[in-house]
Write an enzyme that holds these catalytic residues in place. Structure first.
Site, PDB file in Angstrom:
ATOM      1  N   ASP A 145     -20.689  20.262  -4.392  1.00  0.00           N
ATOM      2  CA  ASP A 145     -19.415  20.932  -4.649  1.00  0.00           C
ATOM      3  C   ASP A 145     -19.571  22.405  -4.295  1.00  0.00           C
ATOM      4  O   ASP A 145     -20.607  23.018  -4.588  1.00  0.00           O
ATOM      5  CB  ASP A 145     -19.023  20.800  -6.120  1.00  0.00           C
ATOM      6  CG  ASP A 145     -18.730  19.361  -6.522  1.00  0.00           C
ATOM      7  OD1 ASP A 145     -18.710  18.483  -5.636  1.00  0.00           O
ATOM      8  OD2 ASP A 145     -18.527  19.123  -7.728  1.00  0.00           O
TER       9      ASP A 145
ATOM     10  N   ASP B 190      -9.902   8.814  -9.631  1.00  0.00           N
ATOM     11  CA  ASP B 190     -10.491   9.175 -10.917  1.00  0.00           C
ATOM     12  C   ASP B 190      -9.783   8.370 -11.996  1.00  0.00           C
ATOM     13  O   ASP B 190      -8.563   8.485 -12.165  1.00  0.00           O
ATOM     14  CB  ASP B 190     -10.336  10.669 -11.173  1.00  0.00           C
ATOM     15  CG  ASP B 190     -11.035  11.505 -10.107  1.00  0.00           C
ATOM     16  OD1 ASP B 190     -12.024  11.006  -9.535  1.00  0.00           O
ATOM     17  OD2 ASP B 190     -10.589  12.629  -9.849  1.00  0.00           O
TER      18      ASP B 190
END
Length: 261
Positions: free
Chosen positions: A7, A129
């Protein structure tokens, strides 16, 4: 197959706890050094998330991404704030092999299914998600898990299967960034129900035992982020505990997909 994940915020390697920007950890690695180390350890696929782009697509980290997407021996998938077709085109033109689409895939499935048809099933990864309630219902929060989309997993996948979707990155949000183990039951269920999809399991991996627990589920890939960055185990150890047949297939697919790099 093991898929190291990085990330990025401001070009730096970070991790968020359960998607919360206020709970950010910075790591003293450059993204280029981490990528090279993972390549030397045997990674054939990598996953990058542009967290600046996720917040504001006008602040996409294109300079940093450009340095990693054209790796000669890796399939590179990139996500973070893809909101329109121009974003998809931009990332593919930059050199990304796959574009990862999250909230938009849930909010506007008609649009994203058209992209699957236009660019091909190998170019689009759905990032779903999942929030599981006490009754076992699987809902899909969006926009950093702040908004309740009102969409459940099964209804959404029915639309994408018709378009030929191939890659789905699936995260149980209660596990993300925790290193407390993964949701084996979830992945066993979705792999059995949707065998034509290559599932990437994400969230909660904290030990080699967690990886081994996923082998019987049928997932094709395992996303490894914080566990590698914090040295819970090495990538070589993770690859070694995954079935050789899966690894060989991944290498074969990688060599065929990266020939034009």
């Amino acid at each position: 197959m093991m898929i190291p994940a990085i990330d990025l915020i401001g070009g730096e390697v970070v991790r968020l706890y359960q998607g919360d920007y206020a709970q950010k950890t910075n790591y003293q690695y450059t993204v280029q050094d981490r990528q090279q180390a993972y390549a030397e350890s045997g990674a054939t696929v990598m996953h990058f998330v542009d967290l600046d782009g996720a917040k504001d697509s006008t602040k996409r980290q294109l300079k940093t991404l450009k340095t990693v997407v054209n790796h000669p021996s890796m399939i590179i998938q990139v996500g973070g704030g893809v909101r329109c077709e121009d974003d998809v085109k931009q990332l593919l033109a930059l050199g990304a092999d796959r574009v990862v689409i999250g909230s938009l895939a849930i909010k506007q499935p008609e649009l994203v299914t058209q992209w699957v048809k236009t660019y091909g099933c190998e170019k689009i990864v759905l990032a779903l998600d999942i929030k599981i309630d006490a009754q076992g219902n699987k809902t899909l929060p969006t926009h950093g898990w702040i908004e309740d989309s009102g969409v459940n997993l099964e209804d959404l996948l029915a639309q994408y299967q018709d378009a030929g979707i191939k890659h789905v990155l699936c995260t149980d949000i209660s596990k993300d960034g925790t290193l407390t183990g993964t949701n084996v039951d979830l992945y066993s269920e979705v792999c059995a129900k949707y065998p034509d999809i290559d599932w990437q399991a994400s969230g909660g991996i904290g030990s080699l035992a967690d990886i081994k627990a996923l082998i019987p589920t049928g997932v094709s890939g395992v996303i490894l982020g914080r566990s590698l960055l914090e040295g819970k185990f090495t990538l070589e150890e993770a690859i070694a505990c995954w079935p050789k047949t899966s690894a060989n297939n991944a290498e074969s697919n990688t060599s065929s997909n990266t020939g034009d790099k």
